[in-house]
Design an enzyme around this catalytic site. Structure first.
Site, PDB file in Angstrom:
ATOM      1  N   GLU A   1       6.679   5.199  13.188  1.00  0.00           N
ATOM      2  CA  GLU A   1       5.357   4.994  13.753  1.00  0.00           C
ATOM      3  C   GLU A   1       5.185   5.398  15.200  1.00  0.00           C
ATOM      4  O   GLU A   1       6.314   5.077  15.900  1.00  0.00           O
ATOM      5  CB  GLU A   1       4.542   3.875  13.582  1.00  0.00           C
ATOM      6  CG  GLU A   1       4.607   3.284  12.070  1.00  0.00           C
ATOM      7  CD  GLU A   1       3.612   2.191  12.023  1.00  0.00           C
ATOM      8  OE1 GLU A   1       2.373   2.104  11.627  1.00  0.00           O
ATOM      9  OE2 GLU A   1       4.234   0.846  11.985  1.00  0.00           O
TER      10      GLU A   1
ATOM     11  N   HIS B   1       7.781  -2.096   2.385  1.00  0.00           N
ATOM     12  CA  HIS B   1       7.440  -0.895   1.998  1.00  0.00           C
ATOM     13  C   HIS B   1       8.693  -0.203   1.848  1.00  0.00           C
ATOM     14  O   HIS B   1       8.856   0.696   0.808  1.00  0.00           O
ATOM     15  CB  HIS B   1       6.944  -0.467   3.314  1.00  0.00           C
ATOM     16  CG  HIS B   1       5.335  -1.044   3.652  1.00  0.00           C
ATOM     17  ND1 HIS B   1       4.492  -1.546   2.795  1.00  0.00           N
ATOM     18  CD2 HIS B   1       4.795  -1.230   4.897  1.00  0.00           C
ATOM     19  CE1 HIS B   1       3.415  -2.124   3.136  1.00  0.00           C
ATOM     20  NE2 HIS B   1       3.778  -1.862   4.504  1.00  0.00           N
TER      21      HIS B   1
ATOM     22  N   ASP C   1       7.932  -6.847   8.408  1.00  0.00           N
ATOM     23  CA  ASP C   1       6.467  -6.088   8.637  1.00  0.00           C
ATOM     24  C   ASP C   1       6.536  -4.838   7.485  1.00  0.00           C
ATOM     25  O   ASP C   1       5.866  -4.576   6.741  1.00  0.00           O
ATOM     26  CB  ASP C   1       5.995  -5.943   9.854  1.00  0.00           C
ATOM     27  CG  ASP C   1       4.737  -5.186  10.147  1.00  0.00           C
ATOM     28  OD1 ASP C   1       3.821  -5.811   9.220  1.00  0.00           O
ATOM     29  OD2 ASP C   1       4.447  -4.187  10.507  1.00  0.00           O
TER      30      ASP C   1
ATOM     31  N   HIS D   1       0.804  -1.145  -0.054  1.00  0.00           N
ATOM     32  CA  HIS D   1       0.090  -0.020  -0.012  1.00  0.00           C
ATOM     33  C   HIS D   1       0.791   1.177  -0.138  1.00  0.00           C
ATOM     34  O   HIS D   1       0.397   2.202  -0.410  1.00  0.00           O
ATOM     35  CB  HIS D   1      -1.037   0.059   1.110  1.00  0.00           C
ATOM     36  CG  HIS D   1      -0.613   0.218   2.592  1.00  0.00           C
ATOM     37  ND1 HIS D   1       0.090  -0.530   3.265  1.00  0.00           N
ATOM     38  CD2 HIS D   1      -0.551   1.482   3.166  1.00  0.00           C
ATOM     39  CE1 HIS D   1       0.471  -0.025   4.536  1.00  0.00           C
ATOM     40  NE2 HIS D   1       0.092   1.153   4.516  1.00  0.00           N
TER      41      HIS D   1
ATOM     42  N   LYS E   1       0.566   5.538  -2.062  1.00  0.00           N
ATOM     43  CA  LYS E   1       0.672   6.778  -1.424  1.00  0.00           C
ATOM     44  C   LYS E   1       0.900   7.987  -2.613  1.00  0.00           C
ATOM     45  O   LYS E   1       1.644   7.573  -3.201  1.00  0.00           O
ATOM     46  CB  LYS E   1       1.575   6.692  -0.356  1.00  0.00           C
ATOM     47  CG  LYS E   1       1.356   5.707   0.989  1.00  0.00           C
ATOM     48  CD  LYS E   1       2.018   6.126   2.446  1.00  0.00           C
ATOM     49  CE  LYS E   1       1.741   5.326   2.961  1.00  0.00           C
ATOM     50  NZ  LYS E   1       0.510   5.364   4.043  1.00  0.00           N
TER      51      LYS E   1
HETATM   52  C1  BG6 Z   1       1.490  -2.210   7.456  1.00  0.00           C
HETATM   53  C2  BG6 Z   1       2.026  -2.943   8.801  1.00  0.00           C
HETATM   54  O1  BG6 Z   1       1.800  -2.844   6.250  1.00  0.00           O
HETATM   55  O2  BG6 Z   1       1.655  -1.016   7.311  1.00  0.00           O
HETATM   56  C3  BG6 Z   1       1.564  -2.302   9.800  1.00  0.00           C
HETATM   57  O3  BG6 Z   1       1.435  -4.401   8.788  1.00  0.00           O
HETATM   58  C4  BG6 Z   1       1.963  -0.618   9.826  1.00  0.00           C
HETATM   59  O4  BG6 Z   1       2.270  -2.648  11.083  1.00  0.00           O
HETATM   60  C5  BG6 Z   1       1.381  -0.263   8.608  1.00  0.00           C
HETATM   61  O5  BG6 Z   1       1.440  -0.343  10.961  1.00  0.00           O
HETATM   62  C6  BG6 Z   1       1.924   1.059   8.317  1.00  0.00           C
HETATM   63  O6  BG6 Z   1       1.032   1.693   7.261  1.00  0.00           O
HETATM   64  P1  BG6 Z   1       0.607   3.515   7.376  1.00  0.00           P
HETATM   65  O7  BG6 Z   1       0.040   3.591   5.917  1.00  0.00           O
HETATM   66  O8  BG6 Z   1      -0.102   3.657   8.266  1.00  0.00           O
HETATM   67  O9  BG6 Z   1       1.956   3.955   7.450  1.00  0.00           O
END
Ligand code: BG6
Length: 485
Positions: free
Chosen positions: A210, A234, A229, A172, A176
């Protein structure tokens, strides 16, 4: 164009927390093609109306700006349907096939929002039921495997049923807006490309921080950890977008070929380089946003004495002519000082300074969240009369571009964008199987080295920027993380 969108895992967290709100936003933005049906599939018995009521209630838990009005929900829920399925039973897939055939939509998207261990069985059953026609697309959510072997096994089964062009592997972060802007910045403008190389760039830092902890996902997270993760997917995807060569076209495979080359050029880890260049950490109790929070080991569903990492910082290099010797630092963690995702491109200092005082090098900050924008840090003369005999003293200034302000009405969230792309069949922002496997191949020596290491993760206080060793990793090269500069 009519579409049928089927969510396997239709009552799960991902579906109600991310996917339904994203579709509602797409409806609000008038981007959802007419004639859509959304079918949720899960194990328990419910009617369409029960399911509509369930989703309505769950909307009260999402961000207030994403909750529907009564009128909006009436329109939205008219698209929602529910079907009970036991995912191991062929006759249930035959029933699904009949349901889809009744209408014969132009496009069918099957979204596997289930646990990945179910992907092989679902794909096999879909294949047996003939639900793999060329007009059918399958969307696979992360985590796609746990290591290289399990990822390869998932891909083997997916490929035995679907053509690669039918497989939409979601990361995902690629949805963004800042990531699409990174492509636009690099390949839609002539300005930066000549500078985008080792001669001008000192180092690149990718931070995905985070402030939240693992929340109620302790059991999932403990079997996963920050490396799997966030870094394997990402952070590495962002790195490929930063480091890739200009693709010859804007087509999915042209882009993905270039991203794959970057992943193949990453410096491989050895046991020694893991010890030197990778820092893992685990949060202890601390304070976040002025509130005391527990340490990782005190979170629900986390086993006592767990050595799961909640923080990773690492240094790597892209071994090719463009990037040789330029450090790429990747960092992610839970319970850090802020929710802050950004890429910092630190340029080299001027070769021969003629101004006294500040000699700060230029930097470009690509901000992913909480805001989405670009900052270019420069030095400028204030225009005042110099004092004493020091001559002109320069001051840091920045050119700020806030995309939310520049394009207020067109911004779409990551899942909204990716769902619409899957419906339209646009693969550019999805991960190809070879990229994904190469990313696993690269992180595996780290997983192996940690399995042999008895020391475990380094502690850091919740609300900090991670273990001090993460700062030392960058300081060793004479640099510092953005917040320390
Ligand atoms: C997810 C992870 O892929 O991405 C989560 O499994 C994480 O642990 C999340 O919190 C973060 O996504 P975003 O878009 O909130 O930065």
């Amino acid at each position: 164009m009519s579409f049928d969108l089927v969510f396997f895992g239709g009552t799960g967290d991902l579906t109600w927390r991310k996917l339904m709100p994203a579709l509602l936003q797409a409806m609000r933005h008038n981007k959802l093609p007419e004639g859509g049906r959304i079918l949720a599939v899960a194990r328990d018995e419910r009617s369409d109306d029960d399911y509509r009521a369930f989703i309505r209630e769950r909307f009260s838990e999402v961000d207030p700006s994403k909750r529907p009005s009564d009128e909006e929900y009436a329109r939205f829920s008219a698209m929602l349907h529910y079907r009970r399925m036991d995912l191991s039973k062929p006759e249930h897939y035959a029933g699904l096939k009949d349901w889809l055939a009744e209408r014969g939509a132009d496009t069918t998207v099957l979204y596997l929002a289930t646990s990945p261990h179910l992907f092989p069985v679902i794909c096999e059953q879909l294949g047996r039921a003939g639900l793999n026609r060329p007009d059918i697309r399958v969307v696979l959510e992360k985590p796609l495997g746990h290591d290289l072997a399990s990822a390869q096994e998932i891909n083997r089964v997916v490929r035995s049923v679907f053509h690669e062009s039918q497989a939409f592997r979601i990361d995902h972060y690629l949805g963004k807006p800042a990531v699409q802007n990174l492509m636009a910045l690099r390949f839609g403008n002539a300005l930066f490309e000549p500078l985008w190389r080792r001669e001008s760039i000192a180092n690149i830092q990718i931070t995905l921080a985070e402030s939240i902890g693992v929340g109620s996902r302790g059991d999932y997270y403990d079997g996963t950890g920050a490396l799997r993760d966030m870094i394997q997917n990402h952070a590495l995807q962002l790195l490929t977008m930063i480091a890739m060569e200009p693709p010859s076209t804007n087509d999915a495979d042209a882009i993905r070929d270039e991203k794959l080359k970057v992943l193949k050029s990453l410096k491989p880890f050895t046991a020694e380089s893991v010890a030197r260049d990778v820092v893992r950490g685990q949060y202890k109790a601390g304070t976040v946003d002025g509130k005391p929070v527990p340490g990782y080991l005190d979170e629900v569903k986390v086993p006592p004495g767990s050595t799961c990492e909640t923080f990773v910082a690492l240094r790597t290099e892209v071994q090719n002519w463009r990037w040789a010797g330029v450090p790429f630092y990747l960092r992610t963690g839970k319970r850090l000082a802020a929710r802050d995702a950004q890429i910092v491109v630190n340029f080299r200092e001027v070769p021969h300074p003629i101004f006294a005082g500040t000699t700060q090098a230029n930097k470009l900050v690509i901000k992913l969240q909480p805001e989405d924008g670009l900052e270019l840090h420069l030095l400028a003369a204030k225009g005042s009369v110099p004092s004493g005999d020091h001559g002109e003293v320069l001051s840091p200034v920045s050119l700020d571009l806030d995309f939310d302000k520049a394009f207020p009405s067109q911004r779409v969230g990551a899942y909204e964008r990716l769902l619409l792309d899957a419906i339209a069949g646009r693969l550019n922002l999805f991960v190809r199987s070879d990229e994904q496997e190469q990313a696993w191949r690269w992180v595996e020596p780290v997983i192996d080295a940690w399995a042999q290491d008895t020391v475990g993760p380094r502690p850091y206080a919740a609300g900090s920027w991670g273990p001090p060793a993460a700062s030392a990793l960058v300081a060793r090269d004479g640099s510092a993380w953005a917040e320390e500069q």
